[in-house]
Design a protein around this motif. Structure first.
Motif, PDB file in Angstrom:
ATOM      1  N   ILE A 305       0.849  -1.189   0.000  1.00  0.00           N
ATOM      2  CA  ILE A 305       0.000   0.000   0.000  1.00  0.00           C
ATOM      3  C   ILE A 305       0.886   1.241   0.000  1.00  0.00           C
ATOM      4  N   GLY A 306       0.632   2.142  -0.928  1.00  0.00           N
ATOM      5  CA  GLY A 306       1.376   3.391  -0.979  1.00  0.00           C
ATOM      6  C   GLY A 306       0.693   4.481  -0.174  1.00  0.00           C
ATOM      7  N   PRO A 307       1.145   5.729  -0.344  1.00  0.00           N
ATOM      8  CA  PRO A 307       0.550   6.850   0.385  1.00  0.00           C
ATOM      9  C   PRO A 307      -0.782   7.276  -0.201  1.00  0.00           C
ATOM     10  N   LEU A 308      -1.546   8.030   0.575  1.00  0.00           N
ATOM     11  CA  LEU A 308      -2.705   8.718   0.031  1.00  0.00           C
ATOM     12  C   LEU A 308      -2.221   9.902  -0.794  1.00  0.00           C
ATOM     13  N   ILE A 309      -3.081  10.473  -1.587  1.00  0.00           N
ATOM     14  CA  ILE A 309      -2.660  11.470  -2.559  1.00  0.00           C
ATOM     15  C   ILE A 309      -2.131  12.746  -1.898  1.00  0.00           C
ATOM     16  N   ASN A 310      -2.726  13.155  -0.765  1.00  0.00           N
ATOM     17  CA  ASN A 310      -2.272  14.383  -0.102  1.00  0.00           C
ATOM     18  C   ASN A 310      -2.865  14.454   1.306  1.00  0.00           C
ATOM     19  N   GLN A 311      -2.531  15.526   2.019  1.00  0.00           N
ATOM     20  CA  GLN A 311      -2.983  15.679   3.397  1.00  0.00           C
ATOM     21  C   GLN A 311      -4.497  15.821   3.490  1.00  0.00           C
ATOM     22  N   LYS A 312      -5.103  16.432   2.491  1.00  0.00           N
ATOM     23  CA  LYS A 312      -6.559  16.554   2.487  1.00  0.00           C
ATOM     24  C   LYS A 312      -7.210  15.177   2.472  1.00  0.00           C
ATOM     25  N   GLY A 313      -6.644  14.267   1.685  1.00  0.00           N
ATOM     26  CA  GLY A 313      -7.161  12.905   1.648  1.00  0.00           C
ATOM     27  C   GLY A 313      -6.982  12.191   2.973  1.00  0.00           C
ATOM     28  N   VAL A 314      -5.832  12.391   3.614  1.00  0.00           N
ATOM     29  CA  VAL A 314      -5.568  11.802   4.927  1.00  0.00           C
ATOM     30  C   VAL A 314      -6.576  12.303   5.951  1.00  0.00           C
ATOM     31  N   ASP A 315      -6.812  13.602   5.948  1.00  0.00           N
ATOM     32  CA  ASP A 315      -7.732  14.199   6.920  1.00  0.00           C
ATOM     33  C   ASP A 315      -9.148  13.639   6.774  1.00  0.00           C
ATOM     34  N   LYS A 316      -9.577  13.426   5.544  1.00  0.00           N
ATOM     35  CA  LYS A 316     -10.914  12.887   5.323  1.00  0.00           C
ATOM     36  C   LYS A 316     -11.027  11.466   5.870  1.00  0.00           C
ATOM     37  N   VAL A 317     -10.023  10.645   5.606  1.00  0.00           N
ATOM     38  CA  VAL A 317     -10.055   9.263   6.085  1.00  0.00           C
ATOM     39  C   VAL A 317     -10.057   9.225   7.611  1.00  0.00           C
ATOM     40  N   LEU A 318      -9.220  10.035   8.228  1.00  0.00           N
ATOM     41  CA  LEU A 318      -9.167  10.077   9.695  1.00  0.00           C
ATOM     42  C   LEU A 318     -10.496  10.558  10.276  1.00  0.00           C
ATOM     43  N   ASP A 319     -11.132  11.483   9.608  1.00  0.00           N
ATOM     44  CA  ASP A 319     -12.439  11.962  10.052  1.00  0.00           C
ATOM     45  C   ASP A 319     -13.456  10.824  10.039  1.00  0.00           C
ATOM     46  N   HIS A 320     -13.423   9.999   9.004  1.00  0.00           N
ATOM     47  CA  HIS A 320     -14.334   8.858   8.925  1.00  0.00           C
ATOM     48  C   HIS A 320     -14.045   7.849  10.034  1.00  0.00           C
ATOM     49  N   ILE A 321     -12.767   7.581  10.270  1.00  0.00           N
ATOM     50  CA  ILE A 321     -12.392   6.628  11.318  1.00  0.00           C
ATOM     51  C   ILE A 321     -12.847   7.124  12.685  1.00  0.00           C
ATOM     52  N   LYS A 322     -12.610   8.382  12.968  1.00  0.00           N
ATOM     53  CA  LYS A 322     -12.976   8.949  14.259  1.00  0.00           C
ATOM     54  C   LYS A 322     -14.484   8.988  14.448  1.00  0.00           C
ATOM     55  N   ASP A 323     -15.206   9.288  13.379  1.00  0.00           N
ATOM     56  CA  ASP A 323     -16.667   9.303  13.461  1.00  0.00           C
ATOM     57  C   ASP A 323     -17.186   7.919  13.833  1.00  0.00           C
ATOM     58  N   ALA A 324     -16.650   6.891  13.183  1.00  0.00           N
ATOM     59  CA  ALA A 324     -17.079   5.523  13.499  1.00  0.00           C
ATOM     60  C   ALA A 324     -16.728   5.151  14.935  1.00  0.00           C
ATOM     61  N   GLN A 325     -15.537   5.516  15.365  1.00  0.00           N
ATOM     62  CA  GLN A 325     -15.093   5.179  16.728  1.00  0.00           C
ATOM     63  C   GLN A 325     -15.965   5.880  17.769  1.00  0.00           C
ATOM     64  N   GLN A 326     -16.278   7.142  17.535  1.00  0.00           N
ATOM     65  CA  GLN A 326     -17.096   7.893  18.480  1.00  0.00           C
ATOM     66  C   GLN A 326     -18.519   7.341  18.591  1.00  0.00           C
ATOM     67  N   LYS A 327     -18.982   6.673  17.535  1.00  0.00           N
ATOM     68  CA  LYS A 327     -20.338   6.132  17.531  1.00  0.00           C
ATOM     69  C   LYS A 327     -20.377   4.648  17.879  1.00  0.00           C
ATOM     70  N   GLY A 328     -19.254   4.111  18.369  1.00  0.00           N
ATOM     71  CA  GLY A 328     -19.249   2.735  18.837  1.00  0.00           C
ATOM     72  C   GLY A 328     -18.496   1.741  17.987  1.00  0.00           C
ATOM     73  N   GLY A 329     -17.903   2.192  16.874  1.00  0.00           N
ATOM     74  CA  GLY A 329     -17.119   1.297  16.042  1.00  0.00           C
ATOM     75  C   GLY A 329     -15.845   0.857  16.751  1.00  0.00           C
ATOM     76  N   GLU A 330     -15.437  -0.390  16.539  1.00  0.00           N
ATOM     77  CA  GLU A 330     -14.250  -0.947  17.199  1.00  0.00           C
ATOM     78  C   GLU A 330     -13.120  -1.082  16.181  1.00  0.00           C
ATOM     79  N   LEU A 331     -12.012  -0.368  16.419  1.00  0.00           N
ATOM     80  CA  LEU A 331     -10.874  -0.351  15.503  1.00  0.00           C
ATOM     81  C   LEU A 331      -9.974  -1.548  15.759  1.00  0.00           C
ATOM     82  N   SER A 332      -9.449  -2.120  14.678  1.00  0.00           N
ATOM     83  CA  SER A 332      -8.527  -3.256  14.815  1.00  0.00           C
ATOM     84  C   SER A 332      -7.132  -2.819  15.243  1.00  0.00           C
TER      85      SER A 332
END
Length: 465
Positions: A305-332
């Protein structure tokens, strides 16, 4: 001095090349040149057009490593993936080299003995193409190749993040003997290119791959001049694993599907629905393999797996991960571990205990995240999968033919993979339904948007004296 854009390497944010933006006057001049070239190119014998396209395809293979290196440097995907993309892009040029000789018309029995009815197909005209950054070779060739095969001329606007691959492909097309004015590229923002393409009367067709909001704007603006348009827009692909699936196979196909280009594809699985009977075993097998994937610079060996295209892309993915975690999602794995490599790199993660209201289940994530939700009945899985305005691609794994046929009939998507995580192919029609767009690219259907049908009724065919 002309405004410039820096093309960056996502692996280290270093500048690969600096390019001048194409001015609006230059773009309009190029469109005018494409119009003049159209008068000549459309009259070129279909076999000659075919031969030039085939020469272009051959040159792509001769320069395969060079093109793959460009794809990796400007887009970040692994070099092995980039080699595969060149093969995929070559497939479109090769396919439409053949289709150039198969633009058939037809005759229709007339309703009177003194008439003949004939239908022929003609190229639509000058094409404006706009493509995204995630597949800089494949996205543009599946527009350029059918357009040129049909006898159209085309002006291409690649993403400013990844223009170098398109530039080299256009150079190779010219080297193959395709006139310079018949296929051209511009360096411009999507907003500027969209405005110019939709308002310039000479552009008769617009083909776009990108986000649904931008696509809607292009549709609205193109409608003012009734332009021919093809739209390949956003996706939110579901992947269903039923209780009778081959789990090891399903895990391998899930990984192959999800982590292409670090999850930055419009057709990769964005949300998974797994039957409760096999959920735990599937998650265990999947997580073990996901955590074994190596993240790094796409030019390095043994990187998955390579990098994401840029910091904006990273921020969006992290936002999705955090949203799921805050609503009860369990991270591996922890957020700290996910971000441990820094820069544009993210470690892949599996998220369980998902619910339909979490962002990864409602929005396109475009990153190395696998969110999983349980289901108990197949009807429930279908309802969840179809609960979206998008309809580009869907996948399911089952070894029961009745379940497989049922899912194919019920899932409202343009591309469906049954026990297949990689269904795309140049010889098959690709495209979505609902807000994922309309029109198809690839297959015999892919050349049709570049052609207009003309009905000719020939009268006064009485027996000559």
């Amino acid at each position: 001095m002309a405004e410039q854009v820096e093309v960056l390497n996502p692996a280290d944010n270093s500048v690969i090349e600096t390019l001048d933006y194409t001015s609006e006057d230059q773009i309009n001049s190029m469109i005018d040149a494409a119009s003049k070239a159209f008068d000549q190119w459309r009259k070129v014998d279909a076999h000659e057009r075919s031969a030039k396209l085939q020469k272009w395809a051959d040159l792509m293979m001769e320069h395969k490593e060079e093109l793959a290196r460009l794809i990796t440097l400007e887009g970040g995907k692994t070099y092995q993936e980039a080699l595969g993309e060149v093969d995929y892009a070559h497939g479109y040029v090769d396919w439409y080299a053949g289709e150039a000789k198969r633009i058939y018309g037809r005759t229709i029995p007339a309703n009177t003995p003194d008439k003949d009815v004939v239908v022929r197909q003609y190229p639509v005209g000058v094409v404006g193409a706009i493509t995204p950054w995630n597949f800089p070779a494949a996205m543009i060739t599946r527009k350029m190749a059918p357009a040129l095969a049909a006898g159209c001329t085309i002006v291409c606007k690649p993403a400013v993040q990844t223009p170098l691959t398109t530039i080299r492909l256009v150079e190779l097309a010219h080297e193959a003997g395709i006139p310079k004015e018949a296929v051209q590229y511009i360096v411009a923002s999507g907003k500027d290119a969209g405005r110019i393409f939709t308002t310039n009367q000479t552009i008769r067709k617009i083909t776009f791959t990108g986000s649904t909001p931008v696509g809607k704007t292009l549709i609205e603006e193109s409608g003012k001049m009734v332009k021919n348009i093809t739209m390949e827009l956003g996706g939110l692909a579901p992947l269903i694993v039923h209780k009778d699936a081959d789990l090891d196979f399903a895990v391998d196909e899930t990984i192959k599907n999800k982590f292409r280009n670090a999850g930055q594809t419009c057709i990769c699985a964005n949300r998974l629905y797994v039957h409760e009977d096999i959920h735990d075993e599937y998650v265990k097998k999947l997580t073990e393999k996901v955590h074994a994937l190596k993240v790094g610079n796409g030019m390095d060996e043994n990187v998955d797996i390579g990098p994401l295209i840029n910091q904006k892309g990273v921020d969006k993915v992290l936002d999705h991960i955090k949203d799921a975690q805050q609503k009860g999602g369990e991270l591996s794995r922890s957020l700290e571990e996910i971000q441990s490599l820094g820069g544009n790199f993210l470690q892949p993660v599996v998220i369980t205990n998902m619910t339909q209201d979490m962002k990864p289940m409602r929005e396109e994530t475009f990153g190395p995240v696998i969110p999983i939700m349980k289901y108990s009945k197949i009807e429930e899985a279908v309802a969840l999968a179809n609960d979206t305005q998008f309809g580009l691609a869907a996948y399911y794994f089952t070894n029961d033919y009745r379940t497989g046929i049922y899912l194919n009939d019920e899932l409202n998507y343009g591309v469906v993979g049954w026990n297949d995580g990689a269904p795309s192919a140049p010889h098959a029609p690709f495209g979505g339904v609902k807000e994922s767009g309309y029109g198809r690219e690839g297959g015999i259907e892919g050349i049709e948007p570049y052609l207009e049908k003309r009905y000719l009724s020939i009268g006064n065919l009485n027996t000559p004296e």
